[in-house]
Motif scaffolding. Sequence first.
Motif, mmCIF file in Angstrom:
data_model
loop_
_atom_site.group_PDB
_atom_site.id
_atom_site.type_symbol
_atom_site.label_atom_id
_atom_site.label_comp_id
_atom_site.label_asym_id
_atom_site.label_seq_id
_atom_site.Cartn_x
_atom_site.Cartn_y
_atom_site.Cartn_z
ATOM 1 N N ASP A 192 -17.892 -14.175 -32.564
ATOM 2 C CA ASP A 192 -17.686 -14.901 -33.818
ATOM 3 C C ASP A 192 -18.886 -14.633 -34.733
ATOM 4 N N PHE A 193 -18.631 -14.000 -35.877
ATOM 5 C CA PHE A 193 -19.686 -13.660 -36.829
ATOM 6 C C PHE A 193 -19.480 -14.386 -38.154
ATOM 7 N N SER A 194 -20.587 -14.645 -38.833
ATOM 8 C CA SER A 194 -20.583 -14.984 -40.253
ATOM 9 C C SER A 194 -21.335 -13.875 -40.972
ATOM 10 N N GLY A 195 -20.989 -13.656 -42.230
ATOM 11 C CA GLY A 195 -21.679 -12.584 -42.931
ATOM 12 C C GLY A 195 -21.388 -12.575 -44.417
ATOM 13 N N TYR A 196 -22.106 -11.711 -45.093
ATOM 14 C CA TYR A 196 -21.867 -11.521 -46.525
ATOM 15 C C TYR A 196 -22.126 -10.059 -46.876
ATOM 16 N N ALA A 197 -21.481 -9.637 -47.945
ATOM 17 C CA ALA A 197 -21.637 -8.251 -48.400
ATOM 18 C C ALA A 197 -22.947 -8.132 -49.164
ATOM 19 N N ASP A 198 -23.900 -7.432 -48.572
ATOM 20 C CA ASP A 198 -25.207 -7.264 -49.194
ATOM 21 C C ASP A 198 -25.192 -6.144 -50.230
ATOM 22 N N GLU A 199 -24.395 -5.125 -49.976
ATOM 23 C CA GLU A 199 -24.236 -4.019 -50.929
ATOM 24 C C GLU A 199 -22.795 -3.544 -50.870
ATOM 25 N N TYR A 200 -22.136 -3.575 -52.031
ATOM 26 C CA TYR A 200 -20.725 -3.230 -52.091
ATOM 27 C C TYR A 200 -20.436 -2.640 -53.457
ATOM 28 N N LYS A 201 -19.341 -1.861 -53.545
ATOM 29 C CA LYS A 201 -19.029 -1.234 -54.831
ATOM 30 C C LYS A 201 -18.882 -2.295 -55.924
ATOM 31 N N TRP A 202 -19.231 -1.956 -57.123
ATOM 32 C CA TRP A 202 -19.429 -2.900 -58.226
ATOM 33 C C TRP A 202 -18.179 -3.710 -58.560
ATOM 34 N N ASP A 203 -18.378 -5.043 -58.639
ATOM 35 C CA ASP A 203 -17.409 -5.963 -59.225
ATOM 36 C C ASP A 203 -16.044 -5.934 -58.533
ATOM 37 N N ASN A 204 -16.045 -5.860 -57.203
ATOM 38 C CA ASN A 204 -14.776 -5.845 -56.494
ATOM 39 C C ASN A 204 -14.582 -7.044 -55.584
ATOM 40 N N LEU A 205 -15.493 -7.999 -55.613
ATOM 41 C CA LEU A 205 -15.366 -9.153 -54.728
ATOM 42 C C LEU A 205 -15.147 -10.453 -55.494
ATOM 43 N N ASN A 206 -14.655 -10.352 -56.723
ATOM 44 C CA ASN A 206 -14.301 -11.553 -57.482
ATOM 45 C C ASN A 206 -12.912 -12.049 -57.118
ATOM 46 N N ASP A 207 -12.092 -11.153 -56.623
ATOM 47 C CA ASP A 207 -10.714 -11.478 -56.268
ATOM 48 C C ASP A 207 -10.649 -11.888 -54.791
ATOM 49 N N GLU A 208 -10.020 -13.036 -54.508
ATOM 50 C CA GLU A 208 -9.914 -13.510 -53.124
ATOM 51 C C GLU A 208 -9.144 -12.530 -52.247
ATOM 52 N N LYS A 209 -8.176 -11.837 -52.840
ATOM 53 C CA LYS A 209 -7.429 -10.856 -52.067
ATOM 54 C C LYS A 209 -8.330 -9.697 -51.634
ATOM 55 N N GLU A 210 -9.259 -9.304 -52.519
ATOM 56 C CA GLU A 210 -10.206 -8.243 -52.172
ATOM 57 C C GLU A 210 -11.147 -8.693 -51.058
ATOM 58 N N VAL A 211 -11.557 -9.969 -51.156
ATOM 59 C CA VAL A 211 -12.450 -10.513 -50.126
ATOM 60 C C VAL A 211 -11.755 -10.511 -48.770
ATOM 61 N N LYS A 212 -10.502 -10.964 -48.728
ATOM 62 C CA LYS A 212 -9.747 -10.993 -47.468
ATOM 63 C C LYS A 212 -9.514 -9.571 -46.951
ATOM 64 N N LYS A 213 -9.232 -8.658 -47.875
ATOM 65 C CA LYS A 213 -8.999 -7.263 -47.477
ATOM 66 C C LYS A 213 -10.252 -6.673 -46.833
ATOM 67 N N LEU A 214 -11.413 -6.921 -47.450
ATOM 68 C CA LEU A 214 -12.668 -6.415 -46.890
ATOM 69 C C LEU A 214 -12.976 -7.098 -45.563
ATOM 70 N N ASN A 215 -12.762 -8.426 -45.488
ATOM 71 C CA ASN A 215 -13.028 -9.173 -44.260
ATOM 72 C C ASN A 215 -12.192 -8.638 -43.103
ATOM 73 N N ASP A 216 -10.909 -8.414 -43.343
ATOM 74 C CA ASP A 216 -10.027 -7.898 -42.292
ATOM 75 C C ASP A 216 -10.445 -6.498 -41.867
ATOM 76 N N HIS A 217 -10.824 -5.682 -42.832
ATOM 77 C CA HIS A 217 -11.211 -4.304 -42.507
ATOM 78 C C HIS A 217 -12.499 -4.276 -41.683
ATOM 79 N N VAL A 218 -13.485 -5.076 -42.079
ATOM 80 C CA VAL A 218 -14.755 -5.120 -41.338
ATOM 81 C C VAL A 218 -14.513 -5.643 -39.927
ATOM 82 N N GLN A 219 -13.669 -6.677 -39.803
ATOM 83 C CA GLN A 219 -13.357 -7.220 -38.476
ATOM 84 C C GLN A 219 -12.730 -6.148 -37.584
ATOM 85 N N GLN A 220 -11.774 -5.405 -38.140
ATOM 86 C CA GLN A 220 -11.117 -4.356 -37.360
ATOM 87 C C GLN A 220 -12.106 -3.257 -36.971
ATOM 88 N N GLN A 221 -13.003 -2.907 -37.903
ATOM 89 C CA GLN A 221 -13.966 -1.845 -37.610
ATOM 90 C C GLN A 221 -14.974 -2.284 -36.548
#
Length: 348
Positions: free
Chosen positions: A285-314
């Motif tokens: 079980d991890f908590s985390g935040y995006a320290d460096e990510y492509k510009w202005d793509n984490l304002n949308d909750e769908k983008e956040v969930k998409k990134l979260n799911d991808h990182v979890q799978q990776q």
Amino acid sequence: MYKKLIKLTILLIIIPFTFCGCWDQVLVEKTGFMTIVGIEPAAQGNLNLTYAMPVVDEDIAAAKTELFDIQSNLTRIARDNVNRRSAKNMLAGKIQLVLFSKEFAGQGRIHDVNSIFERDPSDAILAWVVVVDGSPRSLMHQAKDNFIDKPRQAFYISDLLERAVKTGSTNESRIFSYDLISVAPGIDNIAPLIKVVDKSVEVEGSALFSDKNMVGTINAQENGLLMAMMKTLKNKNFTYNAGIPSGIDETYSEKQSAAIQLSQNSKKISISIKNNKPIVDIYLDFSGYADEYKWDNLNDEKEVKKLNDHVQQQIQQDCQKLIDYMQKIKSDPIGIGDMIRAKNNSYF
């Protein structure tokens, strides 16, 4: 009155003899303190040993460290040879690092050499056990000649390792803990792996052992995931480099990956025996935040969930690759075998 005076006189005579005194006086000016020992194999089963001693004389303050190169079949004999070369009495109680070459570690000889540190109370059993990608002797001489902008070798490398452990880049291994694991069934050792890069020392990751032999290595990111499975990442921050799906116009590397700062909340290992085989499930079980990510793509909750799911799978895929590698080289630093021994002793 006369009797009281006699008693007082006798008491004043006895009291000074009950005070503690310093009978084992050690003069720093006449004593040399070993801080690093480098060990690698030599011809005919002998050892190439290098001892580092900080120079404290005011007249030669510019020479920060004095090195002694010795070849011997025993570390105790080598230390006696150093004493015959040095104008000072060499003591081993301040050793901070014992550096072993990869070749030496692969021969399974670390535990045997460590036995002298365990038996002699004047030695430092809290010293780091470190594997060097290359020659420890070469590393120590390069540090002496080229690391002019660095602190003394022992302090520099010790501080470097402590910071690396805090960021999940390597694991802590001391003489006493290494030797305990060496004789424990169902768990294998893991030790820091370092190398010289330009005019500095880099922590590459960790060396993995099977029984007493070094059998493989992992990089710093893999080590962070391993620490999570070992639950030694707790209360530490770990930078995870996650690859992300790139768009059509995203050709630059910074748009194809993200730096994720992870912290571990919990870990659970479930073990069962099915068809006479152990089945092991590891839950992280991890908590985390995006320290460096492509510009202005984490304002949308769908983008956040998409990134979260991808990182979890990776993370799952990377952990599985790491476990497959450890199974291949038969190394168990997590201690799965030890858990089976405790919970399913008849099967073990």
